[in-house]
Design an enzyme around this catalytic site. Structure first.
Site, PDB file in Angstrom:
ATOM      1  N   ALA A   1       0.808  -1.303  -0.120  1.00  0.00           N
ATOM      2  CA  ALA A   1      -0.164   0.112   0.084  1.00  0.00           C
ATOM      3  C   ALA A   1       0.774   1.184   0.134  1.00  0.00           C
ATOM      4  O   ALA A   1       0.411   2.124  -0.687  1.00  0.00           O
ATOM      5  CB  ALA A   1      -0.973  -0.193   1.332  1.00  0.00           C
TER       6      ALA A   1
ATOM      7  N   GLU B   1       9.630   3.717   7.085  1.00  0.00           N
ATOM      8  CA  GLU B   1       9.485   2.371   7.351  1.00  0.00           C
ATOM      9  C   GLU B   1      10.233   1.983   8.654  1.00  0.00           C
ATOM     10  O   GLU B   1      11.430   2.167   8.682  1.00  0.00           O
ATOM     11  CB  GLU B   1       9.771   1.420   6.076  1.00  0.00           C
ATOM     12  CG  GLU B   1       9.853   0.045   6.266  1.00  0.00           C
ATOM     13  CD  GLU B   1       8.813  -0.637   6.563  1.00  0.00           C
ATOM     14  OE1 GLU B   1       7.807  -0.588   6.058  1.00  0.00           O
ATOM     15  OE2 GLU B   1       8.994  -1.423   7.909  1.00  0.00           O
TER      16      GLU B   1
ATOM     17  N   ARG C   1       5.796 -12.224  -2.477  1.00  0.00           N
ATOM     18  CA  ARG C   1       5.778 -10.865  -2.335  1.00  0.00           C
ATOM     19  C   ARG C   1       6.931  -9.907  -2.156  1.00  0.00           C
ATOM     20  O   ARG C   1       6.700  -9.020  -2.458  1.00  0.00           O
ATOM     21  CB  ARG C   1       4.957 -11.080  -0.718  1.00  0.00           C
ATOM     22  CG  ARG C   1       4.997  -9.500   0.024  1.00  0.00           C
ATOM     23  CD  ARG C   1       4.483  -9.811   1.520  1.00  0.00           C
ATOM     24  NE  ARG C   1       3.994  -8.441   2.082  1.00  0.00           N
ATOM     25  CZ  ARG C   1       5.024  -7.751   2.642  1.00  0.00           C
ATOM     26  NH1 ARG C   1       6.396  -8.222   2.755  1.00  0.00           N
ATOM     27  NH2 ARG C   1       4.830  -6.311   3.295  1.00  0.00           N
TER      28      ARG C   1
ATOM     29  N   TYR D   1       0.869 -22.858  -6.406  1.00  0.00           N
ATOM     30  CA  TYR D   1       0.982 -22.115  -7.642  1.00  0.00           C
ATOM     31  C   TYR D   1       2.550 -21.644  -7.554  1.00  0.00           C
ATOM     32  O   TYR D   1       3.160 -21.728  -6.640  1.00  0.00           O
ATOM     33  CB  TYR D   1       0.345 -20.914  -7.962  1.00  0.00           C
ATOM     34  CG  TYR D   1       0.166 -19.868  -6.826  1.00  0.00           C
ATOM     35  CD1 TYR D   1       1.071 -18.953  -6.607  1.00  0.00           C
ATOM     36  CD2 TYR D   1      -0.760 -19.830  -5.730  1.00  0.00           C
ATOM     37  CE1 TYR D   1       1.350 -18.220  -5.649  1.00  0.00           C
ATOM     38  CE2 TYR D   1      -0.814 -18.814  -4.730  1.00  0.00           C
ATOM     39  CZ  TYR D   1       0.191 -17.889  -4.757  1.00  0.00           C
ATOM     40  OH  TYR D   1       0.328 -17.051  -3.821  1.00  0.00           O
TER      41      TYR D   1
ATOM     42  N   ASP E   1      -4.425  -2.666   4.239  1.00  0.00           N
ATOM     43  CA  ASP E   1      -4.553  -3.624   5.430  1.00  0.00           C
ATOM     44  C   ASP E   1      -4.888  -2.637   6.531  1.00  0.00           C
ATOM     45  O   ASP E   1      -5.883  -3.183   7.222  1.00  0.00           O
ATOM     46  CB  ASP E   1      -3.463  -4.842   5.631  1.00  0.00           C
ATOM     47  CG  ASP E   1      -3.329  -5.833   5.080  1.00  0.00           C
ATOM     48  OD1 ASP E   1      -4.131  -5.781   3.840  1.00  0.00           O
ATOM     49  OD2 ASP E   1      -2.825  -6.850   5.130  1.00  0.00           O
TER      50      ASP E   1
HETATM   51  C1  LIG Z   1       6.192  -9.417   6.779  1.00  0.00           C
HETATM   52  C2  LIG Z   1       4.961  -9.573   5.650  1.00  0.00           C
HETATM   53  C3  LIG Z   1       4.594 -10.766   5.031  1.00  0.00           C
HETATM   54  C4  LIG Z   1       3.695 -10.905   4.443  1.00  0.00           C
HETATM   55  N1  LIG Z   1       3.669 -12.057   3.925  1.00  0.00           N
HETATM   56  C5  LIG Z   1       2.334 -12.308   2.865  1.00  0.00           C
HETATM   57  C6  LIG Z   1       2.181 -13.423   2.010  1.00  0.00           C
HETATM   58  O1  LIG Z   1       3.079 -14.362   2.069  1.00  0.00           O
HETATM   59  N2  LIG Z   1       1.130 -13.647   1.364  1.00  0.00           N
HETATM   60  C7  LIG Z   1       0.127 -12.672   1.188  1.00  0.00           C
HETATM   61  O2  LIG Z   1      -0.841 -12.693   0.461  1.00  0.00           O
HETATM   62  N3  LIG Z   1       0.102 -11.463   1.994  1.00  0.00           N
HETATM   63  C8  LIG Z   1       1.228 -11.258   2.929  1.00  0.00           C
HETATM   64  N4  LIG Z   1       1.285 -10.206   3.644  1.00  0.00           N
HETATM   65  C9  LIG Z   1       0.233  -9.214   3.775  1.00  0.00           C
HETATM   66  C10 LIG Z   1       0.040  -8.541   2.171  1.00  0.00           C
HETATM   67  O3  LIG Z   1       1.306  -7.925   2.204  1.00  0.00           O
HETATM   68  C11 LIG Z   1      -0.813  -7.422   2.614  1.00  0.00           C
HETATM   69  O4  LIG Z   1      -2.330  -7.949   2.957  1.00  0.00           O
HETATM   70  C12 LIG Z   1      -1.012  -6.540   1.537  1.00  0.00           C
HETATM   71  O5  LIG Z   1      -0.175  -6.459   0.719  1.00  0.00           O
HETATM   72  C13 LIG Z   1      -1.422  -5.221   1.762  1.00  0.00           C
HETATM   73  O6  LIG Z   1      -0.283  -4.541   2.121  1.00  0.00           O
HETATM   74  P1  LIG Z   1      -0.165  -3.207   3.179  1.00  0.00           P
HETATM   75  O7  LIG Z   1       0.897  -2.454   2.611  1.00  0.00           O
HETATM   76  O8  LIG Z   1      -1.520  -2.654   3.552  1.00  0.00           O
HETATM   77  O9  LIG Z   1       0.272  -3.804   4.432  1.00  0.00           O
HETATM   78  P2  LIG Z   1       1.902  -4.696   4.756  1.00  0.00           P
HETATM   79  O10 LIG Z   1       2.268  -5.415   3.614  1.00  0.00           O
HETATM   80  O11 LIG Z   1       1.431  -5.338   6.136  1.00  0.00           O
HETATM   81  O12 LIG Z   1       2.772  -3.361   5.017  1.00  0.00           O
HETATM   82  C14 LIG Z   1       2.904  -2.541   6.285  1.00  0.00           C
HETATM   83  C15 LIG Z   1       4.132  -1.930   6.281  1.00  0.00           C
HETATM   84  O13 LIG Z   1       4.356  -0.925   7.329  1.00  0.00           O
HETATM   85  C16 LIG Z   1       5.319  -0.884   8.312  1.00  0.00           C
HETATM   86  N5  LIG Z   1       4.986  -0.435   9.514  1.00  0.00           N
HETATM   87  C17 LIG Z   1       4.227  -0.924  10.437  1.00  0.00           C
HETATM   88  N6  LIG Z   1       4.050  -0.280  11.374  1.00  0.00           N
HETATM   89  C18 LIG Z   1       4.780   0.859  11.195  1.00  0.00           C
HETATM   90  C19 LIG Z   1       5.156   2.035  11.798  1.00  0.00           C
HETATM   91  N7  LIG Z   1       4.801   2.299  13.234  1.00  0.00           N
HETATM   92  N8  LIG Z   1       6.150   2.937  11.384  1.00  0.00           N
HETATM   93  C20 LIG Z   1       6.693   2.638  10.278  1.00  0.00           C
HETATM   94  N9  LIG Z   1       6.271   1.669   9.550  1.00  0.00           N
HETATM   95  C21 LIG Z   1       5.449   0.605  10.016  1.00  0.00           C
HETATM   96  C22 LIG Z   1       5.476  -2.651   8.499  1.00  0.00           C
HETATM   97  O14 LIG Z   1       6.832  -2.810   8.689  1.00  0.00           O
HETATM   98  C23 LIG Z   1       5.248  -3.082   6.809  1.00  0.00           C
HETATM   99  O15 LIG Z   1       6.331  -2.957   6.075  1.00  0.00           O
HETATM  100  C24 LIG Z   1       2.565  -9.962   4.333  1.00  0.00           C
HETATM  101  C25 LIG Z   1       2.833  -8.621   5.287  1.00  0.00           C
HETATM  102  C26 LIG Z   1       3.857  -8.608   5.686  1.00  0.00           C
HETATM  103  C27 LIG Z   1       4.348  -7.230   6.558  1.00  0.00           C
END
Ligand SMILES: Cc1cc2nc3c(=O)[nH]c(=O)nc-3n(C[C@H](O)[C@H](O)[C@H](O)COP(=O)(O)OP(=O)(O)OC[C@H]3O[C@@H](n4cnc5c(N)ncnc54)[C@H](O)[C@@H]3O)c2cc1C
Length: 406
Positions: A17, A36, A110, A227, A305
């Site tokens: 995101a 980050e 990912r 897959y 998320d």
């Molecule tokens: C380590 C990890 C592994 C994942 N593995 C999978 C997978 O194998 N398959 C799958 O379908 N989905 C996985 N996911 C979830 C998937 O990436 C998410 O559902 C989707 O891509 C939405 O991503 P997002 O950016 O909203 O959240 P996320 O991918 O969770 O990213 C959130 C980011 O914010 C950072 N963060 C959190 N709190 C803080 C803070 N206070 N200050 C600064 N940074 C912060 C975290 O370190 C992370 O990098 C994973 C997520 C993570 C974090």
């Protein structure tokens, strides 16, 4: 807001995101700083499915070409009977998906998606990224948002016109406002492992209708997905079972005997995989946010998320984060935008879209995990209804181009 006003946006989190939002907003003329908390972006995670609603946006952001060498374009999606190993439905993907939805259906690791996004971020002069920077508090008012960052050896303060909280399912920014009641454990666990293509058990190779495919194996209360990833050099496995909440962890070590027990009575191909990857199984608890929300206050927006974590039954977690990011950039991107009105429209449109995708996920869960007479009925329907009808049912999801981002 006029074109001449300061347009610096702060992003908390460099997941899918946050990185996508940075690229989409930079394309609309904003300056971006991403914080980050992780000191480095390591190879964590497993496979992700990227449906055409996501890949069409990645193309516009200039990211798809960076990802393609590592991704896989599966030829088909199969639904398999978990016990017998028989095919219940084959839906053509590959060229058929691209022709129908004008963008490819991909699967990837990912970490490869994150690396492609990071490469595009580094190449963009208007985006800077700071690792090892934990966003520990925020305040927002009419003039913008101020965040405090714990950078390890010092605390810093930064000000921008807006804060985008892209900090994942356990969002600290959301929790600060909602007092930590946002994400709830669903009762499901996602077990993950991967094997090199040459280590794929013969029993699975023989049972897969096509090797270059996504197959979802269905059974009572559980399912198992297979897959290829990493240009076909590895295979990714995800098993979804009921389980206890192991805490906020992305990769606890899993016990393959417990996993095998959850799949008791299943086809030997699945047990061969569970055994072959015995040392590797990790699992993560599936949390979801029951009340999706994008607007924390007038200058703080949740994306991905943090806004609406959902179960992976529609395989749309990353895709929704990408859509959110592009929709926000389209909403704020004009020269003289009335921000409150633009954010309110963005909020309404995204909430409606997220609700539809979550409904589709619930339907999939119900169908995938059915037992007894319900499973018999499901199998009959999947075998007898023409695949084209199932494909047409996905047009609203995969054919979606409603973010307004060009
Ligand atoms: C380590 C990890 C592994 C994942 N593995 C999978 C997978 O194998 N398959 C799958 O379908 N989905 C996985 N996911 C979830 C998937 O990436 C998410 O559902 C989707 O891509 C939405 O991503 P997002 O950016 O909203 O959240 P996320 O991918 O969770 O990213 C959130 C980011 O914010 C950072 N963060 C959190 N709190 C803080 C803070 N206070 N200050 C600064 N940074 C912060 C975290 O370190 C992370 O990098 C994973 C997520 C993570 C974090």
């Amino acid at each position: 807001m006029t074109a001449s006003a300061v347009r610096q946006i702060i992003i908390s989190g460099a997941g899918v995101a946050g990185l996508t939002a940075a690229l989409a907003l930079a394309a609309k003329g904003f300056e971006i700083i991403i914080f980050e908390k992780a000191p480095r972006l390591s190879e964590v995670g497993a496979g992700l499915q990227l449906a055409p609603n996501a890949t069409r946006l990645l193309t516009r952001l200039g990211v798809l070409d960076r990802l393609l060498p590592q991704a896989v374009t599966p030829d088909a999606l199969y639904l398999q009977d978990g016990a017998r190993g028989t095919t219940l439905l084959r839906m053509a993907l590959g060229d058929a998906a691209e022709t129908r939805w004008h963008a490819p259906y991909l699967v990837c690791h990912r970490a490869d998606l994150q690396a492609a996004l990071i490469a595009a971020v580094h190449a963009h002069p208007a985006i800077s990224i700071r690792l090892g920077s934990n966003v520990i508090s925020h305040e927002a008012g009419k003039d913008g948002a101020t965040v405090r960052i714990d950078a390890g050896d010092r605390i810093e303060e930064h000000h921008g016109t807006m804060l985008l909280a892209c900090d994942g399912v356990w969002s600290a920014r959301r929790a600060a406002v909602e007092h930590d009641r946002s994400a709830a454990f669903t009762g499901y666990i996602a077990w993950r492992a991967s094997l090199a293509a040459e280590a794929l058990p013969e029993a699975l190779r023989a049972a897969l209708p096509e090797v270059n495919s996504v197959s979802a194996w269905l059974g009572r209360g559980v399912h198992f997905i297979v897959y290829p990833v990493k240009a076909g050099k590895f295979f990714n496995f995800v098993a979804i079972t009921k389980g206890r909440d192991p805490g906020r962890e992305w990769s606890s070590r899993g016990d393959s005997l417990a996993l095998a027990a959850a799949f008791s009575g299943w086809h030997t191909a699945i047990h061969a995989v569970i055994g072959a990857a015995a040392e590797q199984w990790t699992f993560w608890p599936l949390f979801q946010i029951d009340r999706p929300r994008f607007l924390l206050n007038e200058r703080t927006v949740l994306l991905g998320d943090a806004a609406h974590a959902m179960t992976p039954f529609a395989a749309q977690g990353a895709a929704m984060a990408i859509e959110d990011a592009c929709a926000l950039a389209a909403a704020l991107g004009g020269d003289a935008v009335d921000w409150p009105a633009a954010l309110s429209r963005f909020n309404e449109e995204r909430l409606a879209r997220i609700a539809s995708v979550a409904r589709r996920g619930s339907l999939n869960r119900f169908a995938y995990h059915a037992a007894g007479p319900l499973a018999l009925g499901r199998n009959m329907l999947l075998r007898s209804r023409p695949p084209e009808r199932f494909i047409a049912d996905l047009d609203w999801l995969y054919g979606y181009d409603g973010t307004g981002f060009i």
